[in-house]
Design an enzyme around this catalytic site. Structure first.
Site, short mmCIF file in Angstrom:
data_model
loop_
_atom_site.label_atom_id
_atom_site.label_comp_id
_atom_site.label_asym_id
_atom_site.label_seq_id
_atom_site.Cartn_x
_atom_site.Cartn_y
_atom_site.Cartn_z
N THR A 55 0.82 -1.22 0.00
CA THR A 55 0.00 0.00 0.00
C THR A 55 0.85 1.26 0.00
O THR A 55 0.45 2.29 -0.54
CB THR A 55 -0.93 -0.02 1.24
N SER A 102 1.60 -7.67 -0.52
CA SER A 102 2.46 -8.55 0.28
C SER A 102 1.96 -9.99 0.45
O SER A 102 2.77 -10.87 0.73
CB SER A 102 2.78 -7.92 1.63
N THR A 135 1.70 -4.14 4.28
CA THR A 135 1.58 -4.39 5.73
C THR A 135 1.01 -5.77 6.06
O THR A 135 1.21 -6.27 7.16
CB THR A 135 0.68 -3.33 6.40
N ASP A 136 0.29 -6.38 5.10
CA ASP A 136 -0.42 -7.62 5.44
C ASP A 136 0.52 -8.74 5.90
O ASP A 136 0.19 -9.49 6.82
CB ASP A 136 -1.24 -8.11 4.23
C1 SIN Z 1 -0.32 -5.40 1.16
O1 SIN Z 1 0.01 -5.97 2.19
O2 SIN Z 1 0.38 -5.44 0.14
C2 SIN Z 1 -1.58 -4.64 1.09
C3 SIN Z 1 -1.96 -3.99 2.36
C4 SIN Z 1 -0.99 -2.95 2.84
O3 SIN Z 1 0.11 -2.77 2.37
O4 SIN Z 1 -1.39 -2.24 3.79
#
Ligand code: SIN
Length: 365
Positions: A55, A102, A135-136
């Site tokens: 993200t 991710s 973040t995932d």
């Molecule tokens: C991801 O993990 O690629 C999507 C969600 C994020 O980055 O917050």
């Protein structure tokens, strides 16, 4: 020891550069003139930014959209250009390792990243590394690096909850803080760090705890290592579990990793999940059991059979916090959550298949 490039920064109020020769200053060295002008040398660390997507590099159709966007749409140079203030705190260069959401970070990306981090940190011209990441699954990559980086230099993993196109996107400040932490002498030897929302967490302890909120990264049971406040880095805690240079894991020659699957425990959990994992080539299994890692009677019975077949089983908990205590039926994950226990079991299996040694890793790392 962090080697830093020197640059000259004017700290004093501007005043005339015309210095009368009669004062004697005109003939003095450049540094004396700088001293006189209130200028002093400030060191800038060399920080490399390795981008993987997520993200923080996300682009949405509107500036109010904070879900349903494309993660990993923006390249590393655009990320860096969006925060011109980075050049005030570090000499920056960027590399694109991947550009994916991710959940799609796979073995190839993990190994490429760890190898590249180790190569860069072995060079004198790299003082620290920042990795931008979705973040995932950020905590999984961060913990993988925490176990496989062979350097004391700072490595910081950073993400964002709002895409780069959003009003009040959190990525730019998170990136700025991450570079500041990665370039700081006081971050040396702390293992891999995670920086979001003005807080500094250890890869060993931090987790994503909320699906959408900005303050999703928490280190609930054991706390953050520090914080960034008033533009300064403040550390309060040390990571006592072994990491980076203290682990036996060497990924430099690896091209693949053992297959470890996570099986979620629930009421009346059936045995076929274990059978499916074993039939599909699992080299190890992590269970995300209830409470202190408990499984249904059927689940516990099948764990014994799986272990007898030579497939190690690590018992973690779906609770999200706390220590899974030792068991005679499988290896306890200690305080690692299931997704980090999977990372450690994968790495452990690159070194040994002895359950006692694997158990020792879970007790020490
Ligand atoms: C991801 O993990 O690629 C999507 C969600 C994020 O980055 O917050």
């Amino acid at each position: 020891m962090i080697m830093m490039k020197k640059r000259v920064v004017a700290l004093g109020l501007a005043f005339s550069l015309a210095i009368p020769a009669s004062t004697g200053f005109a003939a003095s060295s450049t540094s004396s003139v700088q001293d006189l002008l209130g200028m002093q040398e400030e060191s800038l660390p060399n920080v490399k930014i390795l981008a993987t997507g997520g993200t923080i590099a996300g682009s949405a159709a509107s500036n109010t959209a904070t879900t349903g966007y494309t993660a990993g749409a923006i390249g590393v140079e655009t990320l860096i250009d969006a925060v011109p203030e980075l050049t005030d705190i570090a000499t920056i260069s960027g590399e694109q390792i991947a550009n994916v959401g991710s959940p799609n970070i796979d073995t190839d990306v993990l190994l490429t990243l760890a190898k590249r981090v180790n190569v860069l940190l072995a060079q004198d011209d790299t003082d620290g590394i920042v990795i931008t990441h979705g973040t995932d699954t950020l905590e999984e990559t961060a913990f993988f690096l925490h176990m496989t980086v062979k350097s004391d230099k700072p490595v910081v993993v950073v993400g964002a909850m709002r895409p780069a196109t959003a009003i009040s996107a959190d990525g730019p400040m998170n990136l700025y803080n991450a570079v500041k932490v990665a370039g700081a002498e006081k971050s040396v030897g702390k293992g891999v760090l995670v920086v979001l929302n003005d807080r500094i967490g250890s890869a060993r302890m931090i987790s994503k705890t909320n699906t959408t909120m900005l303050d999703t990264f928490q280190s609930e049971e054991y706390g953050f290592l520090g914080a960034i406040a008033g533009g300064e880095i403040h550390y309060y805690q040390e990571m006592l579990r072994k990491h980076t240079t203290e682990t036996p894991f060497d990924v430099s020659e690896l091209t693949e990793l053992p297959q470890v699957d996570i099986l979620y425990g629930y009421q009346n959990m059936p045995s076929y999940l274990f059978e499916a994992a074993a039939a599909n080539g699992a080299d190890g299994i992590v269970t995300a059991g209830s409470g202190n890692g408990s499984l249904s009677s059927i689940g516990s019975e099948v764990v014994k059979k799986v272990i007898e077949k030579g497939i190690p089983v690590v018992r973690a908990s779906r609770v999200g916090n706390g220590i899974v205590t030792e068991t005679s039926n499988g290896i306890a994950a200690d305080s690692l959550n299931p997704q980090k226990a999977r990372i450690l079991l994968m790495l452990a299996l690159t070194e040994t298949d002895d359950p006692e040694v694997i158990e020792q890793y879970f007790n020490e790392f």
